[in-house]
Every structure is written in C-alpha cells, then in structure tokens.
Design a protein around this motif. Structure first.
Motif, short mmCIF file in Angstrom:
data_model
loop_
_atom_site.label_atom_id
_atom_site.label_comp_id
_atom_site.label_asym_id
_atom_site.label_seq_id
_atom_site.Cartn_x
_atom_site.Cartn_y
_atom_site.Cartn_z
N GLY A 307 0.74 -1.31 0.05
CA GLY A 307 0.20 0.07 0.16
C GLY A 307 0.86 1.31 0.01
O GLY A 307 0.48 2.44 -0.57
N LEU A 308 1.92 1.29 0.81
CA LEU A 308 2.75 2.44 0.68
C LEU A 308 3.27 2.66 -0.45
O LEU A 308 3.83 3.50 -0.68
CB LEU A 308 3.79 2.22 2.18
N ALA A 309 3.73 1.59 -1.12
CA ALA A 309 4.22 1.84 -2.62
C ALA A 309 3.42 2.38 -3.61
O ALA A 309 3.85 2.67 -4.48
CB ALA A 309 4.79 0.49 -3.18
N GLY A 310 1.91 2.56 -3.23
CA GLY A 310 1.20 3.07 -4.06
C GLY A 310 1.23 4.91 -4.16
O GLY A 310 1.96 5.55 -3.61
N ARG A 371 -6.34 5.60 18.51
CA ARG A 371 -5.61 5.38 19.41
C ARG A 371 -4.12 5.68 19.12
O ARG A 371 -3.26 4.92 18.88
CB ARG A 371 -5.92 4.19 20.21
N PRO A 372 -3.69 7.09 18.89
CA PRO A 372 -2.32 7.30 18.80
C PRO A 372 -1.50 6.90 20.09
O PRO A 372 -1.62 7.38 21.10
CB PRO A 372 -2.53 8.92 18.44
N LEU A 373 -0.61 5.91 19.62
CA LEU A 373 0.37 5.45 20.65
C LEU A 373 1.16 6.77 21.27
O LEU A 373 1.54 7.59 20.77
CB LEU A 373 1.33 4.53 20.24
N PRO A 374 1.06 6.78 22.69
CA PRO A 374 1.90 7.86 23.47
C PRO A 374 3.30 7.63 23.57
O PRO A 374 3.90 7.37 24.09
CB PRO A 374 1.35 7.73 24.50
N LEU A 375 3.92 8.04 22.21
CA LEU A 375 5.29 7.90 21.91
C LEU A 375 5.99 9.25 21.56
O LEU A 375 5.08 10.03 21.01
CB LEU A 375 5.60 6.84 20.96
N ALA A 376 7.10 9.42 21.52
CA ALA A 376 7.64 10.68 21.26
C ALA A 376 7.46 10.89 19.67
O ALA A 376 7.56 9.60 18.81
CB ALA A 376 9.46 10.74 21.66
N ARG A 377 7.49 11.99 19.37
CA ARG A 377 7.32 12.29 17.77
C ARG A 377 8.66 11.68 17.13
O ARG A 377 9.74 11.86 17.42
CB ARG A 377 7.12 13.81 17.53
N GLY A 378 8.17 10.96 15.98
CA GLY A 378 9.16 10.52 15.08
C GLY A 378 9.66 9.03 15.51
O GLY A 378 10.49 8.22 14.97
N ALA A 379 9.20 8.47 16.60
CA ALA A 379 9.54 7.08 17.15
C ALA A 379 9.22 6.07 16.14
O ALA A 379 9.85 5.11 16.11
CB ALA A 379 9.08 6.90 18.40
N LEU A 380 8.14 6.36 15.35
CA LEU A 380 7.62 5.17 14.49
C LEU A 380 8.01 5.47 13.08
O LEU A 380 7.37 5.00 11.92
CB LEU A 380 6.03 5.06 14.69
N ALA A 381 8.72 6.63 12.75
CA ALA A 381 8.85 7.30 11.49
C ALA A 381 9.75 6.32 10.51
O ALA A 381 9.35 6.43 9.35
CB ALA A 381 9.52 8.73 11.49
N ASP A 382 10.50 5.66 11.07
CA ASP A 382 11.48 4.81 10.23
C ASP A 382 11.48 3.34 10.40
O ASP A 382 12.28 2.51 10.38
CB ASP A 382 12.86 5.00 10.61
N MET A 383 9.98 2.86 10.31
CA MET A 383 9.59 1.44 10.60
C MET A 383 9.59 0.50 9.30
O MET A 383 9.27 -0.50 9.17
CB MET A 383 8.23 1.49 11.23
N HIS A 384 9.98 1.32 7.94
CA HIS A 384 9.91 0.57 7.04
C HIS A 384 10.95 0.96 6.24
O HIS A 384 11.10 1.38 4.94
CB HIS A 384 8.65 1.07 6.23
N PRO A 385 12.11 0.23 6.52
CA PRO A 385 13.43 0.41 5.88
C PRO A 385 13.48 -0.20 4.58
O PRO A 385 14.13 0.04 3.47
CB PRO A 385 14.51 -0.28 6.66
N ARG A 386 12.74 -1.49 4.37
CA ARG A 386 12.64 -1.94 2.91
C ARG A 386 12.09 -1.02 2.09
O ARG A 386 12.38 -0.97 1.08
CB ARG A 386 11.67 -3.41 3.21
N LEU A 387 11.05 -0.21 2.41
CA LEU A 387 10.36 0.55 1.47
C LEU A 387 11.33 1.63 1.26
O LEU A 387 11.46 2.28 -0.15
CB LEU A 387 9.02 1.22 1.95
N ARG A 452 7.45 -2.54 -8.42
CA ARG A 452 6.01 -1.66 -8.19
C ARG A 452 5.98 -0.40 -8.36
O ARG A 452 5.15 0.38 -8.94
CB ARG A 452 5.38 -2.14 -6.92
N ILE A 453 6.72 0.31 -7.40
CA ILE A 453 6.75 1.63 -7.79
C ILE A 453 7.28 2.29 -9.18
O ILE A 453 6.88 3.25 -9.79
CB ILE A 453 8.09 2.51 -6.67
N PHE A 454 8.48 1.47 -9.69
CA PHE A 454 8.76 1.95 -11.07
C PHE A 454 7.58 1.79 -12.05
O PHE A 454 7.18 2.37 -12.80
CB PHE A 454 9.82 0.82 -11.43
N SER A 455 6.91 0.68 -11.87
CA SER A 455 5.58 0.34 -12.85
C SER A 455 4.51 1.40 -12.70
O SER A 455 3.95 1.83 -13.78
CB SER A 455 5.31 -1.06 -12.74
#
Length: 460
Positions: A307-310, A371-387, A452-455
C-alpha cells in the motif's frame, strides 16, 4: 532502530480505601487528547460494575507487558522495566493495551460503557503505571467490593508545580514499536472462524499445553464439543503458534462467557500465520493476538508495504489522521464523505495509520478505533526500511523493464534480480535470496517494491 520512552508520574498508581469503597488511582504519563499533548492527563473516573473482572483482566494486561514468551539463545531473560500499558478513554468505555517484551503477544482489555457508572470522562490516550504493589493489591479485589476507577487524578492536576516526579526511562527496541503498531494491521485481515460457549471454552483452554518447543505451531480445528489442536492446517483452522501463550487467558476463565477465534483464511498448504482470540467477559472482553511463531514476533508488514508503494496512500493517511478525534469506532463511509476519498482509499489509509500506531483494530466490532500511541514524535517514522531501500533503487535507475509483461530487472549492489509482478491474489516473485527464504510470508522484498514503484511511475 530503538527509542527511549520516558515515563513521568506524579505519584505511583495505588488501590486506596475511600469510604465504603476502594479507589483505583492509575497514574498517567505523556497523554494525548483532542486538545493536544498533556503531561499528566485526567481522563476518567467511574464506579466499576464488575470489580474483580476488571482487576483480574488488568493484571493479565500487565503480565503480558512484562513477559518474554520467547527468550533468544544467549540472551538474558530478565527485563529491568517493561513498557507500561496504554489506556484509551472514550465516552463508550476504556481500552487497556499491552505488548510483550518478546514482541509476539498483544493483549487488550475493553471495558464497556454499560459496565461503568461514569463521573468524569474526557477522550484521550496515555500510559498508566501498574507497579508491583498495585498488582498485589489488585489480586485481592473481590466481586462484592465497590471500586472507583480513575485514570489520572483531578487533585494532582492542581498541584503539579510542587510535585516530585517519579521518572523512569524504558528503552524500546524497534521490533517492539513495529510489532505493537502492526498487530492492528494484522488483525484487520482476520475473520471469525469459531465461536465457543462457556463449556467449550473451558474444555479448550484447560487442554492447552503448558510448554512447547520453540518452533511448535498447532492449528485449532473443530472437535465434538469444542476445539482441538491439530499438527497440520486445514480449511477453517486457526493457527496457535506456541499454544501455551494462549494460557494468559486462564486467570479470566472463571468469569468467561465465551471465546471467539479469529485468523486469516488458510488451507492444507498454509504456513504459520497470526491469530487472535477474544474472551467475552461480564461488561467487557479480553483480546489476545499471537504472532505466527514464538521466535518470530509480529512482522505483518506485507500488505501495508504494498500500500505504501502506491501513489497517494501516504497523503491519504495524513489527511485521514487530521479528521480523527478518538473515535471508539471509526465510520469509514463518513470519513470517505468528509475527506472526498473513496471508501477503498480510506481503508488503505487506515491500514497505514494502523501500522504506524495511530489507530487500533477491534475484531469484535470489525472496525478501527483512534488511538495514537503515546510515543515521542518520530519514534515510528523509520519502521519501513525495505520501502526506503526500494525508493533508493528506483531513484538510482536500478529498475528496468524485463523481457515480458510484468517482468523487471533490478540491479542491487553487484547482483541483478528478476522480478515478476502479478495482479489479483497471486504473489509477486523475485529471484533474490530473501524471497527464496520467506516467499510471501513476510511481505514483499525491496526488489518487488522497487518494481511496483517503477511500474506505477511508468503508468502515469
């Protein structure tokens, strides 16, 4: 990737006498409300209709948070500090959530509005302190006790200037963050397979083994009066990897009224998959989700990475996030009207928000909740290194059309891989070692994502 969660409590949570009743005061830290971030929010106060049920279930949530159901070889099992449970307050009730230290078990207690005599309620989300003395006190709560439950304390809010903070720092590994968030996305792809009454629930849970081998994966299939564990999958079966992990429900069995088993569709050739189990209780329910393997933890990023590759899903997710306000049940058609997006695009956007910790998924309601997890801003920003790697391959010109429709050549370092993209339910394929090892069980490899991104770029 790791982060540090900094808990700052004004006082420890405690169970205290208050007249003829007891007051369960849960200290809060780092909350979020519709008005923004709050250091020590006061969200909720209510008398509980079923005190012993709530006390026992809250203990089970806390137990999951501090348990390693799998300990890797050559790793110390001790945990100095577990992540505190997350509680979400809404006018429809309370949700308490936790995630195990081994990243493989998720637990949630839902307390319904009908089982609460609410005195004060404000929507929001926060971490709550469940310390050892409190756990000991909760173990003594009886069904005939009067229990006033408070999330935060109004009295403490007016004296924060002179309060001495109780501060603890909890290092959270990237796997924990990613697993907690992506469990919700995994649950959204499940459906109800089995519903057991009280007698069948007791038979099934009491027959579960107390331990199993690291790679033990069983499958719950119908039996004469209940479910039984089989060694092979079959149509309609629900995966139970590390079946002893489901015994976290055992302390609640004396209150249970039924059990529901959820999972994706499987057949005789299926590999291990995640599953979820919902125990019905007086005034609420308790949900446990199990990862596909004890040693694997939750890594259900496959669908969301596609989905994120869309083209627009990230932007759609940002738009939908601005329209959410702690809804206990997100109305997708209403969001589609408010955002001028199609229902399908809203669904994809919510999947992205689930995988980034912004929404959860309730199997019983078959709906997302905010329900936004009560975490510091940016903590979840880098969860998709493959993408991110896939985008780098595209930007570097490493993706070229292959010799036929849907085929591509991807140059990665000194090696070239052949990718074949499929439409519909058929999985994409790649000649890389990662795909050979995991196939489509852990989402697409970076080469498939790059293709997928290229196509899609070529189709514009």
């Amino acid at each position: 990737m790791s982060t540090v969660l900094d808990y700052r409590y004004l006082s420890p949570s405690a169970l205290m006498p208050e007249g003829t009743a007891s007051r369960l005061a849960l200290a809060t830290s780092g909350g979020t409300s519709p008005a923004g971030e709050e250091a020590h929010p006061y969200f909720f106060s209510a008398f509980v209709e079923h005190p012993s049920v709530v006390a026992t279930a809250l203990l089970a949530v806390a137990r999951v948070a501090r348990t390693r159901f799998y300990v890797p070889p050559n790793t110390l099992a001790a945990i100095l500090r577990a992540a505190d449970p997350v509680v979400t307050s809404t006018p429809q009730g309370l949700r308490f959530e936790s995630f195990s230290a081994c990243c493989g078990v998720y637990a949630r207690l839902d307390v319904a509005r009908e089982a609460l005599d609410i005195h004060h309620c404000a929507p929001g989300v926060t971490n709550v302190d469940v310390n050892p003395p409190l756990r000991q006190a909760l173990a003594g709560v009886q069904s005939h006790d009067q229990l006033l439950l408070g999330v935060g304390d109004e009295a403490l809010q007016v004296s924060t200037g002179s309060a001495r903070l109780i501060e603890e720092k909890v290092p959270l590994p990237g796997r924990w963050l990613k697993g907690f968030a992506e469990t919700q996305y995994a649950c959204a792809g499940m459906r109800l397979h089995h519903a057991l009454d009280l007698a069948a629930t007791r038979v099934f849970l009491q027959a579960l083994p107390r331990q199993s081998a690291t790679k033990a994966v069983m499958w719950a299939v119908p039996a004469l009066r209940s479910l039984r564990l089989a060694s092979q999958p079959a149509a309609g079966a629900v995966c139970v990897a590390g079946p002893e992990r489901l015994r976290v429900l055992e302390p609640l069995l004396r209150f249970a009224t039924g059990l529901r088993a959820y999972g994706p569709e499987v057949d005789a050739a299926s590999l291990p998959v995640a599953s979820a189990w919902v125990l019905d209780l007086p005034g609420g329910r308790f949900t446990v989700a199990l990862s596909p393997e004890k040693s694997r933890g939750f890594s259900c990023e496959g669908g969301v990475l596609h989905g994120l590759a869309g083209d627009t899903v990230a932007e759609d997710a940002d738009l939908i996030a601005t329209l959410l306000s702690f809804e206990p049940r997100i109305d997708i058609p209403r969001l589609a009207l408010a955002s001028a997006l199609t229902v399908a695009r809203v669904g994809d956007a919510l999947g992205v928000l689930a995988s980034s910790g912004q929404v959860g998924f309730d199997l019983a309601d078959t709906a997302y909740f905010h329900r936004p997890l009560p975490l510091a801003r940016g903590a979840l920003a880098d969860m998709h290194p493959r993408l991110a790697d896939a985008h780098r391959l595209v930007d570097a010109g490493a993706v070229l059309p292959g010799g036929g429709p849907g085929t591509y050549r991807v140059q990665s370092a000194d090696l070239r891989y052949e990718v074949r993209l499929h439409e519909g339910d058929a999985p994409d394929r790649c000649t890389c070692p990662w795909f050979a090892k995991y196939r489509d069980t852990r989402g697409p490899c970076k080469h498939v994502l790059a293709a997928r991104i290229f196509s899609r770029g070529k189709q514009e």
